[in-house]
Scaffold this active site. Structure first.
Site, PDB file in Angstrom:
ATOM      1  N   ASP A  81     -16.792 -29.592  13.917  1.00 29.21           N
ATOM      2  CA  ASP A  81     -18.018 -30.230  13.442  1.00 29.21           C
ATOM      3  C   ASP A  81     -17.624 -31.379  12.518  1.00 29.21           C
ATOM      4  O   ASP A  81     -16.511 -31.420  11.993  1.00 29.21           O
ATOM      5  CB  ASP A  81     -18.880 -29.215  12.679  1.00 29.21           C
ATOM      6  CG  ASP A  81     -20.171 -29.844  12.150  1.00 29.21           C
ATOM      7  OD1 ASP A  81     -20.691 -30.775  12.796  1.00 29.21           O
ATOM      8  OD2 ASP A  81     -20.655 -29.405  11.092  1.00 29.21           O
ATOM      9  N   SER A  82     -18.565 -32.255  12.292  1.00 33.46           N
ATOM     10  CA  SER A  82     -18.382 -33.347  11.341  1.00 33.46           C
ATOM     11  C   SER A  82     -18.446 -32.814   9.912  1.00 33.46           C
ATOM     12  O   SER A  82     -18.899 -33.513   9.019  1.00 33.46           O
ATOM     13  CB  SER A  82     -19.527 -34.330  11.513  1.00 33.46           C
ATOM     14  OG  SER A  82     -20.754 -33.683  11.196  1.00 33.46           O
ATOM     15  N   CYS A 134     -21.694 -29.634  16.753  1.00 30.97           N
ATOM     16  CA  CYS A 134     -22.284 -30.787  16.085  1.00 30.97           C
ATOM     17  C   CYS A 134     -23.197 -31.458  17.105  1.00 30.97           C
ATOM     18  O   CYS A 134     -22.741 -31.857  18.174  1.00 30.97           O
ATOM     19  CB  CYS A 134     -21.153 -31.728  15.659  1.00 30.97           C
ATOM     20  SG  CYS A 134     -21.701 -33.333  15.059  1.00 30.97           S
ATOM     21  N   ASN A 135     -24.495 -31.543  16.798  1.00 32.54           N
ATOM     22  CA  ASN A 135     -25.421 -32.141  17.754  1.00 32.54           C
ATOM     23  C   ASN A 135     -25.056 -33.587  18.056  1.00 32.54           C
ATOM     24  O   ASN A 135     -25.126 -34.035  19.198  1.00 32.54           O
ATOM     25  CB  ASN A 135     -26.850 -32.108  17.205  1.00 32.54           C
ATOM     26  CG  ASN A 135     -27.365 -30.699  17.024  1.00 32.54           C
ATOM     27  OD1 ASN A 135     -26.930 -29.991  16.131  1.00 32.54           O
ATOM     28  ND2 ASN A 135     -28.289 -30.281  17.876  1.00 32.54           N
ATOM     29  N   GLU A 157     -22.867 -31.218   2.518  1.00 35.62           N
ATOM     30  CA  GLU A 157     -21.397 -31.292   2.396  1.00 35.62           C
ATOM     31  C   GLU A 157     -20.949 -31.134   0.939  1.00 35.62           C
ATOM     32  O   GLU A 157     -19.856 -30.659   0.666  1.00 35.62           O
ATOM     33  CB  GLU A 157     -20.874 -32.625   2.953  1.00 35.62           C
ATOM     34  CG  GLU A 157     -20.900 -32.734   4.477  1.00 35.62           C
ATOM     35  CD  GLU A 157     -19.924 -31.785   5.169  1.00 35.62           C
ATOM     36  OE1 GLU A 157     -18.816 -31.585   4.650  1.00 35.62           O
ATOM     37  OE2 GLU A 157     -20.299 -31.208   6.206  1.00 35.62           O
ATOM     38  N   CYS A 187     -29.655 -30.241  14.013  1.00 35.76           N
ATOM     39  CA  CYS A 187     -28.358 -30.557  13.409  1.00 35.76           C
ATOM     40  C   CYS A 187     -27.802 -29.232  12.891  1.00 35.76           C
ATOM     41  O   CYS A 187     -28.527 -28.458  12.257  1.00 35.76           O
ATOM     42  CB  CYS A 187     -28.531 -31.549  12.258  1.00 35.76           C
ATOM     43  SG  CYS A 187     -27.043 -31.771  11.246  1.00 35.76           S
ATOM     44  N   THR A 188     -26.526 -28.955  13.179  1.00 36.71           N
ATOM     45  CA  THR A 188     -25.967 -27.641  12.816  1.00 36.71           C
ATOM     46  C   THR A 188     -25.832 -27.459  11.308  1.00 36.71           C
ATOM     47  O   THR A 188     -25.604 -26.345  10.844  1.00 36.71           O
ATOM     48  CB  THR A 188     -24.590 -27.419  13.486  1.00 36.71           C
ATOM     49  OG1 THR A 188     -23.728 -28.520  13.160  1.00 36.71           O
ATOM     50  CG2 THR A 188     -24.743 -27.339  14.993  1.00 36.71           C
ATOM     51  N   HIS A 189     -25.967 -28.525  10.539  1.00 36.60           N
ATOM     52  CA  HIS A 189     -25.971 -28.374   9.080  1.00 36.60           C
ATOM     53  C   HIS A 189     -27.285 -27.749   8.579  1.00 36.60           C
ATOM     54  O   HIS A 189     -27.306 -27.101   7.531  1.00 36.60           O
ATOM     55  CB  HIS A 189     -25.819 -29.734   8.391  1.00 36.60           C
ATOM     56  CG  HIS A 189     -24.403 -30.251   8.331  1.00 36.60           C
ATOM     57  ND1 HIS A 189     -23.737 -30.700   9.433  1.00 36.60           N
ATOM     58  CD2 HIS A 189     -23.529 -30.379   7.282  1.00 36.60           C
ATOM     59  CE1 HIS A 189     -22.515 -31.102   9.074  1.00 36.60           C
ATOM     60  NE2 HIS A 189     -22.371 -30.918   7.777  1.00 36.60           N
TER      61      HIS A 189
END
Lengths: 262, 262
Positions: free
Chosen positions: B10-11, B73-74, B151, B183-185
């Site tokens: 992922d980012s 990560c989308n 983050e 968004c996976t976040h």
């Protein structure tokens, strides 16, 4: 690999119910369908025999260049798919009875399942039931005799109706509100089942879920055909092809149905 | 291959929401998670940059022997997965916003979607919306600024709350009854979202579906680990690892979290 066909096999004509869903979702893919009708029903055979036939069918489809194999037969899936995956490199898609969605949606917490003896007695079926249907009563019935009648094309016959009445009776007495069709032949009985079941009982089969799973595995492996051109669908049967043709509801220019002695 | 790990990138730290679902469903599998936090957020980068970073992450995971890659990560999925599948031989699992289930279940026929700019502007997102949400109004919002705050571990901060209030306002005015987290976040914002949304609005993310799809692709390719022994989960981050550790909710003997400059 992307241009190569999707291979599908069944112990006869029933798996065409799965082929239909795959063709609807992935109309551009070429498909090769193998109906081992000569050896139907698999549900009455031993695990070793089912495995042997499944390997033979897989080898036939791989020799035609198939990039993925759909085991469109519940009995072959439960008895042979692990061994097939160990022995051949292509991805395999299997069919499992849709117990989980039925268990999740059932209000009466009582679900009926109609499947062959070979499926009901398998280890995979028992572990699926235990994992996905906690707190749910599952009323199993072995649909003895149904597959051979469907193979003969006797879908709306009195014999089918009588057998179904016998098999459904204990399920209705127990108050099922979902009937899971655990054999790919059985979706062809849905019109008769709807006549015999009260409206409150919903019927679930695995066709659509299997088609979606096939698409997802093709995509994950970058095996999907890139052209939008409509696919060629070839059907081979080792019995007379009339029943196969009639269940397909006629054929068009992209469909080829052949007898082959294998 | 069966003993090799599942690779996930992922980012940044958000994809751990996907890792959690995979680990829940497949506790015996080893996993390697790569958090490219140094380059977060991907959502503000160009398609070419996203592709370049995705290739770098994939090469890192393949060098560690991964048998399958989950693009958790989308933004990376929508911008890079086709190219990754063309360039590398392992199967890839991507993340798509769960528009279809939301569209199917929405009573108000109005669905909100919160995602990054990179996801919302992609071709894949538009074709998914058109195919799966016919007759549904989709209220899109770019969640600008959310990923950097997550983050930094500022999940329940006033800043997050203020941004979310701004982004949700037009959705609530239009009468959404489903909010899709694209968004996976964002699953880490669910506690705050629940405070800000009326009870009638349901929140949907993709985690569980992605975990099931990973299992199904592993099985189809005979890549699942055969041992029942609990898996080792390794996490690499190129930023300070405290936020990663805190989102994981602590670590145990089977989890290793390391800083790595990549």
């Amino acid at each position: 690999m992307n241009r190569y066909p999707i291979g599908i096999f069944d112990s006869g004509v029933g798996g065409t119910s799965i082929w239909k869903e795959i063709q609807k979702l992935l109309p551009n893919e070429d498909t090769i369908y193998l109906a081992d009708s000569k050896n139907a029903p698999y549900g009455e055979k031993s695990a070793a025999q089912i495995l042997q036939l499944s390997i033979k069918n897989t080898e036939f489809l791989l020799a035609k260049g198939c990039k993925i194999i759909v085991v469109a037969c519940n009995t072959a899936t439960t008895n042979a798919i692990d061994e097939l995956r160990r022995n051949f490199k292509v991805p395999f898609i299997g069919i499992e009875p849709a117990i989980k969605p039925a268990a999740l949606q059932s209000s009466s917490k009582t679900v009926g399942i109609l499947a062959t003896k070979g499926t009901l007695s398998s280890h995979l079926f028992h572990s699926t039931s235990e994992n996905h249907a906690k707190g749910i009563r599952i009323i199993e019935r072995d649909g003895f005799g149904l597959v051979p009648l469907i193979e003969e094309g006797k879908i709306e016959s009195e014999e089918i109706r009588n057998l179904l009445q016998i098999y459904l009776k204990p399920m209705l007495e127990e108050g099922i509100d979902y009937l899971v069709l655990g054999c790919t032949h059985y979706p062809y009985l849905i019109p008769v089942l709807k006549e015999l079941l009260p409206e409150t009982v919903k019927i679930i089969d695995s066709g659509e879920a299997v088609a979606r799973q096939t698409m997802s595995v093709l995509m994950a492996n970058n095996l999907q055909k890139n052209s939008e051109e409509i696919g060629i669908c070839t059907f081979y049967s080792n019995a007379e092809i009339e029943v196969l043709q009639s269940l397909l509801g006629g054929t068009d220019a992209n469909m080829i149905v052949s007898f082959l002695d294998f």
